[in-house]
Scaffold this motif. Structure first.
Motif, mmCIF file in Angstrom:
data_model
loop_
_atom_site.group_PDB
_atom_site.id
_atom_site.type_symbol
_atom_site.label_atom_id
_atom_site.label_comp_id
_atom_site.label_asym_id
_atom_site.label_seq_id
_atom_site.Cartn_x
_atom_site.Cartn_y
_atom_site.Cartn_z
ATOM 1 N N ILE A 148 0.823 -1.016 0.029
ATOM 2 C CA ILE A 148 0.024 -0.019 0.133
ATOM 3 C C ILE A 148 0.996 1.200 -0.027
ATOM 4 C CG2 ILE A 148 -1.599 1.350 1.289
ATOM 5 C CD1 ILE A 148 -2.603 -1.393 2.546
ATOM 6 N N LEU A 149 0.750 2.337 -1.059
ATOM 7 C CA LEU A 149 1.686 3.208 -1.065
ATOM 8 C C LEU A 149 0.612 4.657 -0.933
ATOM 9 C CD1 LEU A 149 4.385 4.245 -1.191
ATOM 10 C CD2 LEU A 149 4.214 4.519 -3.783
ATOM 11 N N PHE A 150 0.893 5.634 -0.311
ATOM 12 C CA PHE A 150 0.234 6.835 -0.166
ATOM 13 C C PHE A 150 1.229 7.728 -0.697
ATOM 14 C CE2 PHE A 150 -1.395 4.970 3.830
ATOM 15 C CZ PHE A 150 -2.868 4.579 3.317
ATOM 16 N N LEU A 151 0.834 8.645 -1.894
ATOM 17 C CA LEU A 151 1.432 9.772 -2.482
ATOM 18 C C LEU A 151 1.014 10.866 -1.334
ATOM 19 C CD1 LEU A 151 3.375 9.836 -4.865
ATOM 20 C CD2 LEU A 151 1.813 7.854 -4.576
ATOM 21 N N VAL A 152 2.003 11.341 -1.001
ATOM 22 C CA VAL A 152 1.677 12.497 0.040
ATOM 23 C C VAL A 152 2.595 13.946 -0.349
ATOM 24 C CG1 VAL A 152 1.351 10.715 1.927
ATOM 25 C CG2 VAL A 152 3.423 11.556 1.753
ATOM 26 N N SER A 153 2.369 14.783 0.590
ATOM 27 C CA SER A 153 3.109 15.923 0.560
ATOM 28 C C SER A 153 2.980 17.000 1.905
ATOM 29 C CB SER A 153 2.377 17.033 -0.447
ATOM 30 O OG SER A 153 3.045 18.232 -0.874
ATOM 31 N N GLY A 154 3.928 17.863 2.060
ATOM 32 C CA GLY A 154 3.959 18.582 3.264
ATOM 33 C C GLY A 154 4.736 19.847 3.013
ATOM 34 N N GLY A 155 5.626 20.434 4.269
ATOM 35 C CA GLY A 155 6.025 21.563 4.151
ATOM 36 C C GLY A 155 5.743 22.742 4.716
ATOM 37 N N ALA A 156 5.917 23.819 4.413
ATOM 38 C CA ALA A 156 5.595 24.973 5.337
ATOM 39 C C ALA A 156 4.808 26.069 4.202
ATOM 40 C CB ALA A 156 6.690 25.781 6.000
ATOM 41 N N ASP A 157 4.204 25.413 3.321
ATOM 42 C CA ASP A 157 3.543 26.410 2.304
ATOM 43 C C ASP A 157 2.022 26.949 2.939
ATOM 44 O OD1 ASP A 157 2.299 27.585 0.308
ATOM 45 O OD2 ASP A 157 2.121 25.897 -0.865
ATOM 46 N N ALA A 158 2.257 28.259 3.303
ATOM 47 C CA ALA A 158 1.168 28.881 4.081
ATOM 48 C C ALA A 158 -0.094 28.807 3.257
ATOM 49 C CB ALA A 158 1.576 30.110 4.898
ATOM 50 N N SER A 159 0.069 29.000 1.915
ATOM 51 C CA SER A 159 -1.096 28.909 0.904
ATOM 52 C C SER A 159 -1.602 27.625 0.821
ATOM 53 C CB SER A 159 -0.675 29.572 -0.303
ATOM 54 O OG SER A 159 0.148 28.658 -1.022
ATOM 55 N N ASN A 160 -1.468 26.476 1.527
ATOM 56 C CA ASN A 160 -1.836 25.198 0.888
ATOM 57 C C ASN A 160 -2.290 24.534 2.308
ATOM 58 O OD1 ASN A 160 -2.688 23.579 -1.285
ATOM 59 N ND2 ASN A 160 -0.776 22.826 -1.436
ATOM 60 N N LEU A 161 -3.067 25.006 3.225
ATOM 61 C CA LEU A 161 -3.243 24.637 4.437
ATOM 62 C C LEU A 161 -3.961 23.138 4.508
ATOM 63 C CD1 LEU A 161 -3.729 27.795 6.522
ATOM 64 C CD2 LEU A 161 -1.383 26.556 6.270
ATOM 65 N N ALA A 162 -5.214 23.247 3.617
ATOM 66 C CA ALA A 162 -6.002 22.129 3.978
ATOM 67 C C ALA A 162 -5.391 20.877 3.247
ATOM 68 C CB ALA A 162 -7.530 22.426 3.186
ATOM 69 N N TYR A 163 -4.670 21.239 2.036
ATOM 70 C CA TYR A 163 -4.053 19.765 1.404
ATOM 71 C C TYR A 163 -2.961 19.377 2.253
ATOM 72 C CZ TYR A 163 -1.594 17.522 -2.231
ATOM 73 O OH TYR A 163 -0.804 16.680 -3.046
ATOM 74 N N ILE A 164 -2.153 20.239 3.001
ATOM 75 C CA ILE A 164 -1.120 19.809 3.819
ATOM 76 C C ILE A 164 -1.741 19.055 5.019
ATOM 77 C CG2 ILE A 164 0.742 20.445 5.439
ATOM 78 C CD1 ILE A 164 1.439 22.493 3.096
ATOM 79 N N ALA A 165 -2.850 19.689 5.563
ATOM 80 C CA ALA A 165 -3.387 18.950 6.727
ATOM 81 C C ALA A 165 -3.889 17.500 6.432
ATOM 82 C CB ALA A 165 -4.536 19.765 7.290
ATOM 83 N N SER A 166 -4.486 17.289 5.347
ATOM 84 C CA SER A 166 -5.233 16.191 4.800
ATOM 85 C C SER A 166 -4.043 15.175 4.563
ATOM 86 C CB SER A 166 -6.236 16.198 3.795
ATOM 87 O OG SER A 166 -5.479 16.673 2.595
ATOM 88 N N LYS A 167 -2.957 15.507 3.743
ATOM 89 C CA LYS A 167 -1.983 14.438 3.583
ATOM 90 C C LYS A 167 -1.202 14.278 4.858
ATOM 91 C CE LYS A 167 -2.397 14.239 -0.701
ATOM 92 N NZ LYS A 167 -2.391 12.909 -1.600
ATOM 93 N N GLY A 168 -1.141 15.044 5.885
ATOM 94 C CA GLY A 168 -0.613 14.729 7.178
ATOM 95 C C GLY A 168 -1.058 13.784 8.047
#
Length: 253
Positions: A148-168
């Motif tokens: 099973i593999l999840f493609l994820v993202s992260g970092g400190a991009d303050a313009s992409n809060l909801a995406y980063i939260a859900s990937k977290g």
């Protein structure tokens, strides 16, 4: 040896990460079931015309793979129906690559719970619902070598809060899920490819990104696909429960 059957979500663009992974796995001897969702990719993302998938299936079949596909909305809640259709078409998959995603740029000033909810429906509820349905079918089929593999993202991009939260959330569940399904021979990982030139990076942004990559270039979908192919192969089984940054050493995390 039996050909692995891999389910990949979010294969809607020839230039996308999902398509690159599908090409690599077809060449490596996998059969493939692909999902795509043109209502998002074609109008809100950087998608292609709806005839893309038929051309792409022909390309993969020329590489020797058995291939089936469907339009599937991860927010639909029809995980059992999807797996039923996969089984009827090709069999019970032993590998699941959660590549499909929902993204809307939202900052502190523009954040709403409705925007967060839309991210959650696809990136968490839909993705995890499919993952647990996959595990149940895998167990019933008696498979012993799964991924099973999840493609994820992260970092400190303050313009992409909801995406980063859900990937977290996917990153957070990875080691616990790996611990839970390891008894069935399934390895689970979260894979962060970093900024990848899959059609959304313009020339100005590329110029900003290049100095942040030690090798002096932005990552490509093929960079991701090569490592994913390793993870999906027998030699990748011992990589398990990890949050993998396979991003060429990108220093802008």
């Amino acid at each position: 040896m039996t050909r692995p059957l891999t389910l990949i979500t979010g294969v809607s663009r020839g230039q996308g990460i999902g398509a690159a992974i599908a090409r690599q796995l077809a060449a490596a001897g996998h059969d493939l079931y692909l999902t795509h969702w043109s209502p998002f990719d074609g109008t809100e993302g950087v998608g292609e015309d709806q005839a893309f998938i038929e051309r792409f299936v022909d390309e993969l079949e020329r590489l020797g793979a058995r291939v089936a596909h469907e339009a599937y909305d991860l927010a639909s809640g029809d995980e059992a129906g999807l797996l039923d259709r996969v089984e009827r078409a090709l069999g019970v998959p032993s590998r699941l690559i959660n590549n499909a995603t929902y993204e809307r740029h939202v900052s502190v000033d523009t954040f709403t719970t409705e925007t967060l909810r839309r991210h959650y429906q696809v990136n968490n509820e839909g993705t995890l619902g499919l993952t647990f349905e996959f595990v149940e079918r895998y167990r019933r089929a008696g498979h012993t070598d799964g991924r099973i593999l999840f493609l994820v993202s992260g970092g400190a991009d303050a313009s992409n809060l909801a995406y980063i939260a859900s990937k977290g959330a996917l990153i957070a569940i990875t080691p616990a899920l790996a611990n839970g399904v390891g008894q069935y021979g399934i390895s689970v990982n979260a894979f962060d490819p970093g900024p990848t030139d899959s059609g959304w990076i313009d020339a100005a942004f590329r110029d900003e990104l290049v100095p942040l990559f030690p090798h002096g270039r932005v990552g490509t979908p093929e960079d991701t696909a090569r490592y994913v192919s390793f993870l999906m192969g027998r030699d990748g089984m011992w990589v398990n429960g990890q949050h993998l940054h396979v991003d060429g050493g990108f220093i802008g995390r």
